[in-house]
Design a protein around this motif. Sequence first.
Motif, PDB file in Angstrom:
ATOM      1  N   ARG A  68    -105.787  -1.348  23.555  1.00 10.44           N
ATOM      2  CA  ARG A  68    -106.590  -2.427  22.970  1.00 10.44           C
ATOM      3  C   ARG A  68    -105.668  -3.481  22.399  1.00 10.44           C
ATOM      4  O   ARG A  68    -104.504  -3.226  22.146  1.00 10.44           O
ATOM      5  N   GLU A  75    -100.566 -12.694  11.951  1.00  2.00           N
ATOM      6  CA  GLU A  75    -101.679 -12.270  11.097  1.00  2.00           C
ATOM      7  C   GLU A  75    -101.319 -11.029  10.295  1.00  2.00           C
ATOM      8  O   GLU A  75    -101.702 -10.881   9.146  1.00  2.00           O
ATOM      9  N   ASN A  79    -100.326 -11.594   4.793  1.00  2.00           N
ATOM     10  CA  ASN A  79    -100.526 -11.196   3.392  1.00  2.00           C
ATOM     11  C   ASN A  79     -99.276 -10.605   2.747  1.00  2.00           C
ATOM     12  O   ASN A  79     -99.326 -10.153   1.601  1.00  2.00           O
ATOM     13  N   ALA A  80     -98.174 -10.608   3.468  1.00  2.00           N
ATOM     14  CA  ALA A  80     -96.973  -9.951   2.941  1.00  2.00           C
ATOM     15  C   ALA A  80     -96.423 -10.684   1.726  1.00  2.00           C
ATOM     16  O   ALA A  80     -96.323 -11.911   1.737  1.00  2.00           O
ATOM     17  N   PRO A  81     -96.059  -9.939   0.680  1.00  2.00           N
ATOM     18  CA  PRO A  81     -95.469 -10.587  -0.497  1.00  2.00           C
ATOM     19  C   PRO A  81     -94.141 -11.258  -0.142  1.00  2.00           C
ATOM     20  O   PRO A  81     -93.780 -12.274  -0.701  1.00  2.00           O
ATOM     21  N   LYS A  82     -93.395 -10.659   0.791  1.00  2.00           N
ATOM     22  CA  LYS A  82     -92.125 -11.252   1.191  1.00  2.00           C
ATOM     23  C   LYS A  82     -91.864 -10.958   2.669  1.00  2.00           C
ATOM     24  O   LYS A  82     -91.919  -9.805   3.088  1.00  2.00           O
ATOM     25  N   PHE A  88     -91.505  -7.325   7.257  1.00  2.00           N
ATOM     26  CA  PHE A  88     -91.808  -7.209   5.834  1.00  2.00           C
ATOM     27  C   PHE A  88     -90.466  -7.000   5.128  1.00  2.00           C
ATOM     28  O   PHE A  88     -89.719  -6.095   5.528  1.00  2.00           O
ATOM     29  N   LEU A  89     -90.164  -7.804   4.134  1.00  2.00           N
ATOM     30  CA  LEU A  89     -88.871  -7.649   3.461  1.00  2.00           C
ATOM     31  C   LEU A  89     -89.018  -6.800   2.200  1.00  2.00           C
ATOM     32  O   LEU A  89     -89.951  -6.985   1.420  1.00  2.00           O
TER      33      LEU A  89
END
Lengths: 98, 487
Positions: A68, A75, A79-82, A88-89
């Motif tokens: 799928r 996307e 929403n990743a803080p960093k 994603f850091l």
Amino acid sequence: MSLSQEDVKKVASLSRLALSEKELAQMQEHLGQILDYFEILQEVDTENVEPMAHAIELHNVFREDEIRESLPREEALANAPKTDGKYFLVPEILRQDK
Amino acid sequence: MSLVGAPASELLSLMEKGETTAVEVMQAHLDQINQTDDKVDAYLHVDAETALKKAADVDARRKAGESIGPLGGLPIAIKDVLCTKGVPTTCSSRMLENFVPPYDATVMQKLTAADGIMIGKVNMDEFAMGSSTENSAFKKTKNPWNIEHSPGGSSGGSAAAVAAMTAPLSLGSDTGGSIRQPAHFCGVVGMKPTYGRVSRYGLVAFASSLDQVGPFANDVQGAALLLEAIAGHDQLDSTSVPKEVPSYTASLDEPLKGLKIGIVKEHYVEGINEEVEQTVRDAYKVYESLGAELVDISLPNSKYCVAAYYIIAPAEASSNLARYDGVHYGHRAENFDSMIEMYSRSRGEGFGTEVKRRIMLGTYTLSAGYIDAYYLKALRVRRLIRNDFDEAFKKVDVIASPTSPNTAFKIGGLINDPLAMYLEDIYTISANLAGLPGISIPAGISKAGLPIGLQLLAAPFEEEKLLRAARMFEKETGWTSKRPTLN
């Protein structure tokens, strides 16, 4: 059942929650009261009773293994803080000089 | 007649006859939000433009003679625990203050497919933990019947939105009574379906073996209509049950012949408010006058429900909420020296008191040396509680009881006594532990002017029976047509 300050600190650490001294003291009081209340369950004879994890027990739920569409990277990172736009850091975990 | 405060069926029929439009209906409810929500504080997010655009689209399709879904353009308020694509979903938590989901919950997809329109996202106790909506990080919702009182919780915003006539329908979630108790407090209909009846995909998880999404409405028909739209199996939720969804609205008006109503002797002990008890006893008489038979039953393990629940739910929560680590989404602290410190500071800053308390409680009861005495013991008691219900439902069709021992308490009244707050859930919790469907319907108003609900429970997947029994009572008494005066 009373919880010691050490117990509460240990649970906070296991829970990965940084709590203030005030919060720790309040937790100690409230958790103690709630755990006391749980003692009521000791009255119940549960010998030979199986634990029930789900009330509507379904077993072996399978679906077709189909390809799928997945979430586009942009996307997924939105929403990743960093992030550097690819990953994603997180802070450094392993240091080369130690 | 006024469009706000009208039941869903009436609004649909007016729209079908061309006497009003979905845009007019939406605008009237948006105006009602503008007029009342500075007092009630139910809404966290309203996008009037999008809602009106969707309503206009329904109107255009209706005008063109195209078929319209069963929710026909009705405004629906959504608890902020359901993921809405492109629209903030905060769970009333600082942790998710800036979270915008990249996908829709299955119930939101179904709602849209049925032409229901989201009018706004509404307030709740943080991560659905609480019974008063005071645990929201953003605002305290008030009870539209008396703004000094709590609307209940955790779906307090959903209940208050319907009571304040800002939406004829809303969605909430119920883990231990979080739909039924606020419905009782706010004088509206609120229903928790059987576990597995409605998909949990996109419902932010609290306690996965107990959580269910369910409808609020200003009459029983509305609850049946909305449940019908959201129920059904979902491949994306392996705990949803592959069982056909009957048409709850089609059979709703057929009274149940030979209805047997169970009265639980353990329910009437100390701690129950006199007016609440009297209202429920009066409701029994109403059913008797309709030909129902009252049957005394016993649920011997019911006094252990609260303890079992407050072990199981926080245990599941402590595991579910481990995902908030400040890495993929959610709040991340600014100052830390290590990865572990980043986790604990982010969580310490992002979560409120009750959420922290439940994570701590769950972590403790699941930890080495305690898991047998607490968690596994509670799961064994849970089976005994379910067995009690299985026995009871051999004798009766539904069980009727208070929804909660008291009417809406004052805001601030219980917030510093978590155990007292937990004990308010005594009548609702067992349905979650046993997976049963339950409904709270308006059954009276106290001398102080606060609503009193009647709770009905049925065996798993007997929603149809539950709704028909509720409808019989509504038709006979008319309590669901009462609306608060909002000044």
